[in-house]
Design an enzyme around this catalytic site. Structure first.
Site, PDB file in Angstrom:
ATOM      1  N   GLU A 197       0.354   3.988  10.252  1.00 11.53           N
ATOM      2  CA  GLU A 197      -1.100   4.191  10.326  1.00 11.53           C
ATOM      3  C   GLU A 197      -1.497   5.340  11.284  1.00 11.53           C
ATOM      4  O   GLU A 197      -2.533   5.309  11.941  1.00 11.53           O
ATOM      5  CB  GLU A 197      -1.656   2.896  10.624  1.00 11.53           C
ATOM      6  CG  GLU A 197      -1.379   1.717   9.543  1.00 11.53           C
ATOM      7  CD  GLU A 197      -2.357   0.765   9.626  1.00 11.53           C
ATOM      8  OE1 GLU A 197      -3.622   0.789   9.953  1.00 11.53           O
ATOM      9  OE2 GLU A 197      -1.820  -0.308   8.980  1.00 11.53           O
ATOM     10  N   PRO A 253       7.824  11.504   0.098  1.00  7.27           N
ATOM     11  CA  PRO A 253       9.004  11.980   0.793  1.00  7.27           C
ATOM     12  C   PRO A 253       8.622  13.458   1.580  1.00  7.27           C
ATOM     13  O   PRO A 253       9.224  13.768   2.633  1.00  7.27           O
ATOM     14  CB  PRO A 253       9.989  12.373  -0.464  1.00  7.27           C
ATOM     15  CG  PRO A 253       9.999  11.311  -1.383  1.00  7.27           C
ATOM     16  CD  PRO A 253       8.348  10.905  -1.220  1.00  7.27           C
ATOM     17  N   PHE A 290       0.682  -1.097  -0.105  1.00 10.19           N
ATOM     18  CA  PHE A 290       0.002   0.009   0.104  1.00 10.19           C
ATOM     19  C   PHE A 290       0.764   0.999   0.106  1.00 10.19           C
ATOM     20  O   PHE A 290       1.940   1.290   0.900  1.00 10.19           O
ATOM     21  CB  PHE A 290      -0.889  -0.344   1.432  1.00 10.19           C
ATOM     22  CG  PHE A 290      -1.571   1.163   1.473  1.00 10.19           C
ATOM     23  CD1 PHE A 290      -2.769   1.331   0.800  1.00 10.19           C
ATOM     24  CD2 PHE A 290      -1.160   2.282   2.449  1.00 10.19           C
ATOM     25  CE1 PHE A 290      -3.450   2.734   0.990  1.00 10.19           C
ATOM     26  CE2 PHE A 290      -1.952   3.229   2.706  1.00 10.19           C
ATOM     27  CZ  PHE A 290      -3.036   3.663   1.816  1.00 10.19           C
ATOM     28  N   LEU A 307       1.107   5.382   0.380  1.00  3.73           N
ATOM     29  CA  LEU A 307       0.250   6.600   0.448  1.00  3.73           C
ATOM     30  C   LEU A 307       1.574   7.527   0.649  1.00  3.73           C
ATOM     31  O   LEU A 307       1.462   8.710   0.070  1.00  3.73           O
ATOM     32  CB  LEU A 307      -0.611   6.568   1.652  1.00  3.73           C
ATOM     33  CG  LEU A 307      -1.169   7.964   2.008  1.00  3.73           C
ATOM     34  CD1 LEU A 307      -2.319   8.472   1.046  1.00  3.73           C
ATOM     35  CD2 LEU A 307      -2.022   7.744   3.269  1.00  3.73           C
TER      36      LEU A 307
END
Ligand SMILES: Cc1cc2nc3c(=O)[nH]c(=O)nc-3n(C[C@H](O)[C@H](O)[C@H](O)COP(=O)(O)OP(=O)(O)OC[C@H]3O[C@@H](n4cnc5c(N)ncnc54)[C@H](O)[C@@H]3O)c2cc1C
Length: 380
Positions: free
Chosen positions: A364, A128, A123, A125
Protein backbone atom coordinates in the site's frame (compact mmCIF):
# COMPACT_ATOMS: atom_id res chain seq x y z
CA UNK A 1 -11.42 15.33 18.77
CA UNK A 2 -10.43 11.70 19.40
CA UNK A 3 -8.57 11.00 22.65
CA UNK A 4 -9.77 7.68 24.03
CA UNK A 5 -11.94 4.71 23.05
CA UNK A 6 -15.51 5.02 24.35
CA UNK A 7 -16.94 2.37 26.70
CA UNK A 8 -18.77 0.85 23.73
CA UNK A 9 -15.55 0.70 21.68
CA UNK A 10 -13.69 -0.86 24.62
CA UNK A 11 -16.41 -3.53 24.91
CA UNK A 12 -16.08 -4.19 21.16
CA UNK A 13 -12.28 -4.48 21.55
CA UNK A 14 -12.73 -6.98 24.39
CA UNK A 15 -15.16 -9.07 22.33
CA UNK A 16 -12.88 -9.03 19.29
CA UNK A 17 -9.83 -9.98 21.38
CA UNK A 18 -11.69 -12.95 22.87
CA UNK A 19 -12.85 -14.16 19.45
CA UNK A 20 -9.36 -13.88 17.93
CA UNK A 21 -7.76 -15.60 20.92
CA UNK A 22 -10.25 -18.43 20.51
CA UNK A 23 -10.36 -18.71 16.71
CA UNK A 24 -7.04 -17.34 15.39
CA UNK A 25 -4.37 -18.07 18.03
CA UNK A 26 -4.64 -21.88 17.74
CA UNK A 27 -4.02 -21.65 13.96
CA UNK A 28 -0.89 -19.49 13.96
CA UNK A 29 1.88 -22.02 14.45
CA UNK A 30 0.48 -24.60 12.01
CA UNK A 31 -0.26 -22.17 9.18
CA UNK A 32 2.97 -20.19 9.60
CA UNK A 33 4.75 -23.52 9.17
CA UNK A 34 2.59 -24.62 6.22
CA UNK A 35 3.04 -21.17 4.62
CA UNK A 36 -0.60 -20.99 3.68
CA UNK A 37 -3.71 -19.15 4.84
CA UNK A 38 -6.28 -21.01 7.00
CA UNK A 39 -9.26 -20.54 4.66
CA UNK A 40 -11.64 -22.16 7.16
CA UNK A 41 -11.31 -18.94 9.18
CA UNK A 42 -13.25 -16.82 6.69
CA UNK A 43 -16.75 -18.25 7.38
CA UNK A 44 -16.03 -18.25 11.12
CA UNK A 45 -15.17 -14.54 11.05
CA UNK A 46 -18.17 -13.98 8.76
CA UNK A 47 -20.50 -15.50 11.37
CA UNK A 48 -18.95 -13.22 14.01
CA UNK A 49 -19.57 -10.18 11.74
CA UNK A 50 -15.84 -9.48 11.62
CA UNK A 51 -15.28 -9.26 7.85
CA UNK A 52 -15.56 -6.15 5.67
CA UNK A 53 -16.24 -4.07 8.79
CA UNK A 54 -17.38 -0.91 7.04
CA UNK A 55 -19.62 -2.65 4.51
CA UNK A 56 -23.18 -1.32 5.04
CA UNK A 57 -25.92 -3.48 6.55
CA UNK A 58 -27.77 -3.26 3.21
CA UNK A 59 -25.22 -5.72 1.78
CA UNK A 60 -25.11 -7.83 4.92
CA UNK A 61 -22.08 -6.03 6.42
CA UNK A 62 -21.64 -4.86 10.02
CA UNK A 63 -21.75 -1.20 8.88
CA UNK A 64 -19.17 -0.14 11.47
CA UNK A 65 -16.79 2.82 11.38
CA UNK A 66 -13.05 3.17 10.73
CA UNK A 67 -12.19 3.22 14.44
CA UNK A 68 -13.88 -0.17 14.87
CA UNK A 69 -12.01 -1.48 11.83
CA UNK A 70 -8.70 -0.31 13.31
CA UNK A 71 -9.56 -2.04 16.58
CA UNK A 72 -10.02 -5.36 14.77
CA UNK A 73 -6.87 -4.88 12.70
CA UNK A 74 -4.71 -4.03 15.71
CA UNK A 75 -6.04 -7.01 17.67
CA UNK A 76 -5.56 -9.50 14.82
CA UNK A 77 -2.04 -8.27 14.03
CA UNK A 78 -1.17 -8.66 17.68
CA UNK A 79 -1.85 -12.36 17.17
CA UNK A 80 -0.66 -12.96 13.60
CA UNK A 81 0.37 -10.49 10.90
CA UNK A 82 0.18 -13.12 8.14
CA UNK A 83 -3.39 -14.18 8.84
CA UNK A 84 -4.36 -10.54 9.32
CA UNK A 85 -2.97 -9.74 5.84
CA UNK A 86 -5.46 -12.05 4.12
CA UNK A 87 -8.39 -10.72 6.14
CA UNK A 88 -7.36 -7.08 5.60
CA UNK A 89 -6.99 -7.34 1.82
CA UNK A 90 -10.34 -9.13 1.60
CA UNK A 91 -12.13 -6.44 3.64
CA UNK A 92 -10.22 -3.49 2.15
CA UNK A 93 -8.52 -3.40 -1.24
CA UNK A 94 -10.57 -6.25 -2.74
CA UNK A 95 -14.06 -5.14 -1.72
CA UNK A 96 -13.81 -1.38 -1.02
CA UNK A 97 -13.70 -0.41 -4.73
CA UNK A 98 -16.75 -2.64 -5.41
CA UNK A 99 -18.62 -0.95 -2.58
CA UNK A 100 -17.80 2.55 -3.79
CA UNK A 101 -17.83 2.15 -7.57
CA UNK A 102 -19.56 -1.13 -8.40
CA UNK A 103 -23.11 -1.32 -9.79
CA UNK A 104 -25.87 -2.46 -7.44
CA UNK A 105 -25.75 -5.85 -9.16
CA UNK A 106 -21.99 -6.23 -8.49
CA UNK A 107 -22.38 -5.16 -4.86
CA UNK A 108 -25.07 -7.76 -4.26
CA UNK A 109 -23.13 -10.43 -6.13
CA UNK A 110 -19.72 -9.97 -4.47
CA UNK A 111 -20.13 -8.08 -1.19
CA UNK A 112 -22.76 -10.22 0.49
CA UNK A 113 -20.84 -13.51 0.15
CA UNK A 114 -17.59 -11.68 1.03
CA UNK A 115 -19.13 -10.41 4.26
CA UNK A 116 -20.24 -13.94 5.15
CA UNK A 117 -16.77 -15.29 4.36
CA UNK A 118 -18.17 -17.57 1.63
CA UNK A 119 -16.14 -15.90 -1.12
CA UNK A 120 -12.56 -14.65 -0.69
CA UNK A 121 -11.37 -11.47 -2.41
CA UNK A 122 -7.96 -10.36 -3.69
CA UNK A 123 -6.70 -7.16 -5.28
CA UNK A 124 -4.28 -7.04 -8.20
CA UNK A 125 -2.48 -3.85 -9.15
CA UNK A 126 1.25 -4.64 -8.89
CA UNK A 127 3.03 -6.14 -11.90
CA UNK A 128 6.55 -7.44 -12.43
CA UNK A 129 7.55 -4.01 -13.85
CA UNK A 130 5.15 -1.66 -12.07
CA UNK A 131 4.40 -1.21 -8.37
CA UNK A 132 4.96 2.22 -6.85
CA UNK A 133 4.19 3.89 -10.17
CA UNK A 134 0.80 2.35 -10.86
CA UNK A 135 0.49 4.23 -14.15
CA UNK A 136 3.28 1.96 -15.46
CA UNK A 137 1.10 -1.18 -15.48
CA UNK A 138 0.86 -3.01 -18.79
CA UNK A 139 -2.23 -5.14 -18.28
CA UNK A 140 -4.93 -4.19 -20.78
CA UNK A 141 -8.69 -4.70 -20.98
CA UNK A 142 -10.04 -4.45 -24.50
CA UNK A 143 -13.76 -4.13 -25.09
CA UNK A 144 -15.11 -6.61 -27.60
CA UNK A 145 -18.88 -6.46 -27.93
CA UNK A 146 -20.42 -7.45 -24.61
CA UNK A 147 -17.10 -8.50 -23.08
CA UNK A 148 -13.74 -7.21 -21.92
CA UNK A 149 -10.68 -9.22 -22.85
CA UNK A 150 -7.91 -8.88 -20.24
CA UNK A 151 -4.24 -9.57 -20.93
CA UNK A 152 -1.30 -9.17 -18.55
CA UNK A 153 0.30 -10.48 -15.38
CA UNK A 154 0.25 -9.44 -11.73
CA UNK A 155 2.60 -10.23 -8.88
CA UNK A 156 2.79 -10.17 -5.05
CA UNK A 157 -0.99 -10.68 -4.88
CA UNK A 158 -2.23 -11.43 -1.36
CA UNK A 159 -4.90 -14.19 -1.32
CA UNK A 160 -3.82 -14.94 -4.92
CA UNK A 161 -4.11 -18.73 -4.78
CA UNK A 162 -7.16 -18.85 -2.50
CA UNK A 163 -9.34 -16.07 -3.93
CA UNK A 164 -12.75 -16.56 -5.52
CA UNK A 165 -12.64 -13.13 -7.13
CA UNK A 166 -9.98 -10.50 -7.73
CA UNK A 167 -10.32 -6.76 -8.32
CA UNK A 168 -7.88 -6.08 -11.15
CA UNK A 169 -6.42 -2.84 -12.54
CA UNK A 170 -5.99 -2.74 -16.32
CA UNK A 171 -5.70 -0.15 -19.08
CA UNK A 172 -8.84 0.29 -21.17
CA UNK A 173 -6.94 3.00 -23.05
CA UNK A 174 -3.15 2.54 -22.88
CA UNK A 175 -2.61 5.80 -24.80
CA UNK A 176 -3.85 7.74 -21.74
CA UNK A 177 -1.08 7.04 -19.24
CA UNK A 178 -2.44 6.92 -15.69
CA UNK A 179 -5.91 8.08 -16.72
CA UNK A 180 -6.98 5.23 -19.02
CA UNK A 181 -7.07 2.61 -16.25
CA UNK A 182 -10.17 0.78 -14.92
CA UNK A 183 -10.86 -1.77 -12.24
CA UNK A 184 -12.56 -5.07 -13.11
CA UNK A 185 -13.81 -8.01 -11.11
CA UNK A 186 -12.41 -11.32 -12.39
CA UNK A 187 -13.64 -14.61 -10.98
CA UNK A 188 -11.73 -17.80 -10.38
CA UNK A 189 -12.86 -19.98 -13.25
CA UNK A 190 -13.12 -17.17 -15.80
CA UNK A 191 -11.48 -18.46 -19.00
CA UNK A 192 -7.89 -17.23 -19.34
CA UNK A 193 -7.38 -16.45 -15.63
CA UNK A 194 -4.79 -18.54 -13.81
CA UNK A 195 -2.51 -18.57 -10.78
CA UNK A 196 0.98 -19.02 -12.20
CA UNK A 197 3.08 -19.18 -9.05
CA UNK A 198 2.73 -19.23 -5.30
CA UNK A 199 5.41 -16.96 -3.80
CA UNK A 200 7.37 -17.58 -0.60
CA UNK A 201 8.28 -14.61 1.59
CA UNK A 202 10.55 -13.46 4.43
CA UNK A 203 7.53 -12.90 6.69
CA UNK A 204 3.72 -13.09 6.73
CA UNK A 205 4.10 -16.82 6.12
CA UNK A 206 0.47 -17.60 6.87
CA UNK A 207 -0.72 -15.18 4.20
CA UNK A 208 -0.92 -16.37 0.66
CA UNK A 209 0.95 -14.46 -2.07
CA UNK A 210 0.90 -15.29 -5.77
CA UNK A 211 1.55 -14.35 -9.35
CA UNK A 212 -1.53 -14.20 -11.56
CA UNK A 213 -1.90 -14.36 -15.35
CA UNK A 214 -4.66 -13.00 -17.57
CA UNK A 215 -4.37 -14.59 -20.96
CA UNK A 216 -7.22 -13.44 -23.22
CA UNK A 217 -9.33 -13.57 -20.07
CA UNK A 218 -12.90 -12.79 -21.07
CA UNK A 219 -15.37 -11.27 -18.63
CA UNK A 220 -18.81 -9.63 -19.10
CA UNK A 221 -18.55 -5.85 -19.61
CA UNK A 222 -20.75 -5.30 -16.52
CA UNK A 223 -17.82 -6.38 -14.33
CA UNK A 224 -16.06 -3.07 -14.88
CA UNK A 225 -16.30 -0.77 -11.83
CA UNK A 226 -17.72 2.64 -12.68
CA UNK A 227 -19.89 3.74 -15.54
CA UNK A 228 -17.31 4.87 -18.04
CA UNK A 229 -13.84 3.94 -19.16
CA UNK A 230 -10.92 5.65 -17.38
CA UNK A 231 -10.38 7.06 -13.90
CA UNK A 232 -9.62 3.73 -12.19
CA UNK A 233 -6.59 5.06 -10.33
CA UNK A 234 -8.52 7.91 -8.78
CA UNK A 235 -11.14 5.34 -7.70
CA UNK A 236 -8.34 3.74 -5.71
CA UNK A 237 -7.46 6.92 -3.84
CA UNK A 238 -10.13 6.51 -1.13
CA UNK A 239 -9.24 2.83 -0.72
CA UNK A 240 -5.55 3.62 -0.32
CA UNK A 241 -6.28 6.44 2.12
CA UNK A 242 -8.30 4.06 4.22
CA UNK A 243 -5.73 1.25 3.84
CA UNK A 244 -2.81 3.41 4.94
CA UNK A 245 -4.62 4.36 8.15
CA UNK A 246 -5.38 0.68 8.69
CA UNK A 247 -1.67 0.01 8.28
CA UNK A 248 -1.08 2.17 11.36
CA UNK A 249 -3.22 -0.29 13.32
CA UNK A 250 -1.39 -3.21 11.68
CA UNK A 251 2.03 -1.93 12.74
CA UNK A 252 0.75 -1.05 16.21
CA UNK A 253 -0.60 -4.60 16.60
CA UNK A 254 2.67 -6.35 15.80
CA UNK A 255 4.62 -3.75 17.81
CA UNK A 256 2.40 -4.44 20.81
CA UNK A 257 2.94 -8.18 20.40
CA UNK A 258 6.72 -7.66 20.44
CA UNK A 259 6.44 -5.41 23.50
CA UNK A 260 4.24 -7.91 25.37
CA UNK A 261 6.62 -10.80 24.63
CA UNK A 262 9.62 -8.83 25.88
CA UNK A 263 7.83 -7.38 28.88
CA UNK A 264 6.88 -10.89 30.05
CA UNK A 265 10.40 -12.15 29.37
CA UNK A 266 11.98 -9.33 31.37
CA UNK A 267 9.59 -9.84 34.29
CA UNK A 268 10.47 -13.56 34.47
CA UNK A 269 14.22 -13.66 33.84
CA UNK A 270 17.42 -12.83 35.68
CA UNK A 271 20.96 -12.10 34.58
CA UNK A 272 23.96 -12.39 36.94
CA UNK A 273 21.58 -13.06 39.81
CA UNK A 274 19.65 -9.82 39.24
CA UNK A 275 16.12 -9.55 37.82
CA UNK A 276 16.33 -8.22 34.24
CA UNK A 277 13.67 -5.69 35.15
CA UNK A 278 16.15 -3.95 37.48
CA UNK A 279 18.64 -3.27 34.69
CA UNK A 280 18.51 0.39 33.73
CA UNK A 281 19.50 -0.35 30.14
CA UNK A 282 16.56 -2.74 29.77
CA UNK A 283 14.12 -0.42 31.53
CA UNK A 284 15.11 2.36 29.12
CA UNK A 285 14.54 0.12 26.09
CA UNK A 286 11.08 -0.93 27.31
CA UNK A 287 10.22 2.69 28.10
CA UNK A 288 11.12 3.70 24.53
CA UNK A 289 9.09 0.82 23.07
CA UNK A 290 6.07 1.86 25.15
CA UNK A 291 6.52 5.50 24.11
CA UNK A 292 6.58 4.58 20.40
CA UNK A 293 3.48 2.42 20.76
CA UNK A 294 1.59 5.21 22.43
CA UNK A 295 2.45 7.63 19.62
CA UNK A 296 1.56 5.05 16.94
CA UNK A 297 -1.76 4.25 18.54
CA UNK A 298 -2.67 7.87 19.09
CA UNK A 299 -1.83 8.77 15.48
CA UNK A 300 -3.70 5.80 14.05
CA UNK A 301 -6.93 6.27 15.98
CA UNK A 302 -6.90 10.02 15.45
CA UNK A 303 -6.53 9.28 11.72
CA UNK A 304 -9.42 6.81 11.91
CA UNK A 305 -11.50 9.44 13.69
CA UNK A 306 -10.64 12.00 10.99
CA UNK A 307 -11.57 9.41 8.34
CA UNK A 308 -14.95 8.80 10.01
CA UNK A 309 -15.58 12.57 9.97
CA UNK A 310 -14.67 12.72 6.27
CA UNK A 311 -11.69 14.93 7.14
CA UNK A 312 -8.67 12.66 6.55
CA UNK A 313 -6.38 13.66 3.67
CA UNK A 314 -3.95 11.51 1.70
CA UNK A 315 -1.17 13.30 3.58
CA UNK A 316 -2.72 12.33 6.95
CA UNK A 317 -2.92 8.70 5.84
CA UNK A 318 0.68 8.69 4.59
CA UNK A 319 1.97 10.31 7.80
CA UNK A 320 0.35 7.45 9.75
CA UNK A 321 1.59 4.70 7.42
CA UNK A 322 5.16 6.07 7.35
CA UNK A 323 5.43 6.81 11.06
CA UNK A 324 3.96 3.48 12.17
CA UNK A 325 5.77 1.31 9.59
CA UNK A 326 9.11 2.89 10.52
CA UNK A 327 8.46 2.93 14.30
CA UNK A 328 7.67 -0.78 14.33
CA UNK A 329 11.11 -1.46 12.81
CA UNK A 330 12.77 -0.01 15.87
CA UNK A 331 10.35 -1.79 18.25
CA UNK A 332 11.02 -5.26 16.82
CA UNK A 333 14.78 -4.59 16.73
CA UNK A 334 14.71 -3.57 20.39
CA UNK A 335 12.76 -6.73 21.22
CA UNK A 336 15.45 -8.78 19.49
CA UNK A 337 18.21 -6.89 21.35
CA UNK A 338 16.75 -7.93 24.70
CA UNK A 339 16.02 -11.52 23.66
CA UNK A 340 19.47 -11.96 22.05
CA UNK A 341 20.12 -15.47 20.68
CA UNK A 342 16.86 -16.88 22.08
CA UNK A 343 14.90 -14.48 19.89
CA UNK A 344 16.46 -15.98 16.77
CA UNK A 345 15.15 -19.46 17.50
CA UNK A 346 12.35 -20.68 15.23
CA UNK A 347 9.92 -21.39 18.07
CA UNK A 348 10.37 -17.92 19.58
CA UNK A 349 7.69 -15.50 18.31
CA UNK A 350 10.13 -12.55 18.43
CA UNK A 351 11.84 -13.69 15.21
CA UNK A 352 8.39 -13.79 13.57
CA UNK A 353 7.60 -10.25 14.76
CA UNK A 354 10.95 -9.09 13.30
CA UNK A 355 10.24 -10.68 9.88
CA UNK A 356 6.59 -9.62 9.79
CA UNK A 357 7.38 -6.10 10.99
CA UNK A 358 9.89 -5.61 8.15
CA UNK A 359 7.17 -6.14 5.55
CA UNK A 360 5.12 -3.23 6.91
CA UNK A 361 7.34 -0.85 4.92
CA UNK A 362 6.18 -2.15 1.52
CA UNK A 363 2.49 -2.81 0.68
CA UNK A 364 0.00 0.00 0.00
CA UNK A 365 2.89 2.33 -0.82
CA UNK A 366 6.47 1.92 0.35
CA UNK A 367 7.98 4.26 2.94
CA UNK A 368 9.69 6.20 0.11
CA UNK A 369 6.33 6.72 -1.61
CA UNK A 370 4.77 7.94 1.67
CA UNK A 371 7.55 10.57 1.87
CA UNK A 372 6.59 11.74 -1.64
CA UNK A 373 2.88 11.94 -0.78
CA UNK A 374 3.58 13.86 2.44
CA UNK A 375 5.87 16.30 0.62
CA UNK A 376 3.17 16.86 -2.03
CA UNK A 377 0.63 17.37 0.76
CA UNK A 378 2.91 20.05 2.20
CA UNK A 379 2.62 21.86 -1.12
CA UNK A 380 6.16 21.10 -2.28
C1 LIG B 1 3.72 -9.00 1.50
C2 LIG B 1 3.28 -8.22 0.31
C3 LIG B 1 1.94 -8.25 -0.06
C4 LIG B 1 1.50 -7.53 -1.18
N1 LIG B 1 0.19 -7.61 -1.56
C5 LIG B 1 -0.21 -6.99 -2.71
C6 LIG B 1 -1.55 -7.15 -3.20
O1 LIG B 1 -2.38 -7.83 -2.59
N2 LIG B 1 -1.89 -6.54 -4.36
C7 LIG B 1 -1.01 -5.77 -5.07
O2 LIG B 1 -1.38 -5.24 -6.12
N3 LIG B 1 0.27 -5.61 -4.63
C8 LIG B 1 0.68 -6.20 -3.48
N4 LIG B 1 1.99 -6.05 -3.03
C9 LIG B 1 2.91 -5.27 -3.81
C10 LIG B 1 3.28 -3.94 -3.19
O3 LIG B 1 2.19 -3.08 -3.16
C11 LIG B 1 4.47 -3.41 -4.02
O4 LIG B 1 5.57 -4.28 -3.77
C12 LIG B 1 4.84 -2.00 -3.64
O5 LIG B 1 3.84 -1.10 -4.05
C13 LIG B 1 6.19 -1.60 -4.30
O6 LIG B 1 6.15 -1.85 -5.65
P1 LIG B 1 7.35 -2.69 -6.36
O7 LIG B 1 7.54 -3.93 -5.58
O8 LIG B 1 7.05 -2.78 -7.80
O9 LIG B 1 8.62 -1.81 -6.12
P2 LIG B 1 9.11 -0.56 -6.99
O10 LIG B 1 7.97 0.37 -7.25
O11 LIG B 1 9.87 -1.06 -8.16
O12 LIG B 1 10.10 0.13 -5.98
C14 LIG B 1 11.38 -0.42 -5.67
C15 LIG B 1 12.03 0.47 -4.65
O13 LIG B 1 12.19 1.79 -5.19
C16 LIG B 1 11.56 2.75 -4.36
N5 LIG B 1 10.92 3.78 -5.19
C17 LIG B 1 10.05 3.58 -6.20
N6 LIG B 1 9.68 4.77 -6.73
C18 LIG B 1 10.34 5.72 -6.04
C19 LIG B 1 10.39 7.15 -6.12
N7 LIG B 1 9.65 7.82 -7.02
N8 LIG B 1 11.20 7.82 -5.27
C20 LIG B 1 11.94 7.15 -4.34
N9 LIG B 1 11.95 5.79 -4.22
C21 LIG B 1 11.15 5.09 -5.07
C22 LIG B 1 10.50 1.98 -3.58
O14 LIG B 1 10.20 2.61 -2.36
C23 LIG B 1 11.19 0.64 -3.38
O15 LIG B 1 12.04 0.70 -2.28
C24 LIG B 1 2.43 -6.74 -1.92
C25 LIG B 1 3.77 -6.70 -1.51
C26 LIG B 1 4.20 -7.43 -0.42
C27 LIG B 1 5.64 -7.37 -0.01
Amino acid sequence: MFYELSDEQKAFQKRVREIYEREVSPLVEEYERKETFPVQLFPILGKEHLLCLRCPKKYGGPGLDKISECITVEEMNRICVGIAAGVMVHGGLATDPILHYGSEELKLKYLSPAVRGEKIGAFALTEPDAGSDASGIRTTAQKQGEQYRINGSKTFITNGTICDFVTVAAYTDPSKRGIGINLFVVERGDPGFSVTKKLRKLGNHSSDTAELAFDDCEIPKERMLGEKEGGGLSQLEGTLKSGRITYGARSTGVGQAAFDAIFNYVKKHQRNGQPLSRSQAIRFILAEMAMSLEAMRYMTYRGAWLFDQGLATMKDASVIKLFCAESVQSIVQKAMTIQKQAGLMADNPVQRFLRDGRLAKIPEGTSEIQHLVIAAGLGL
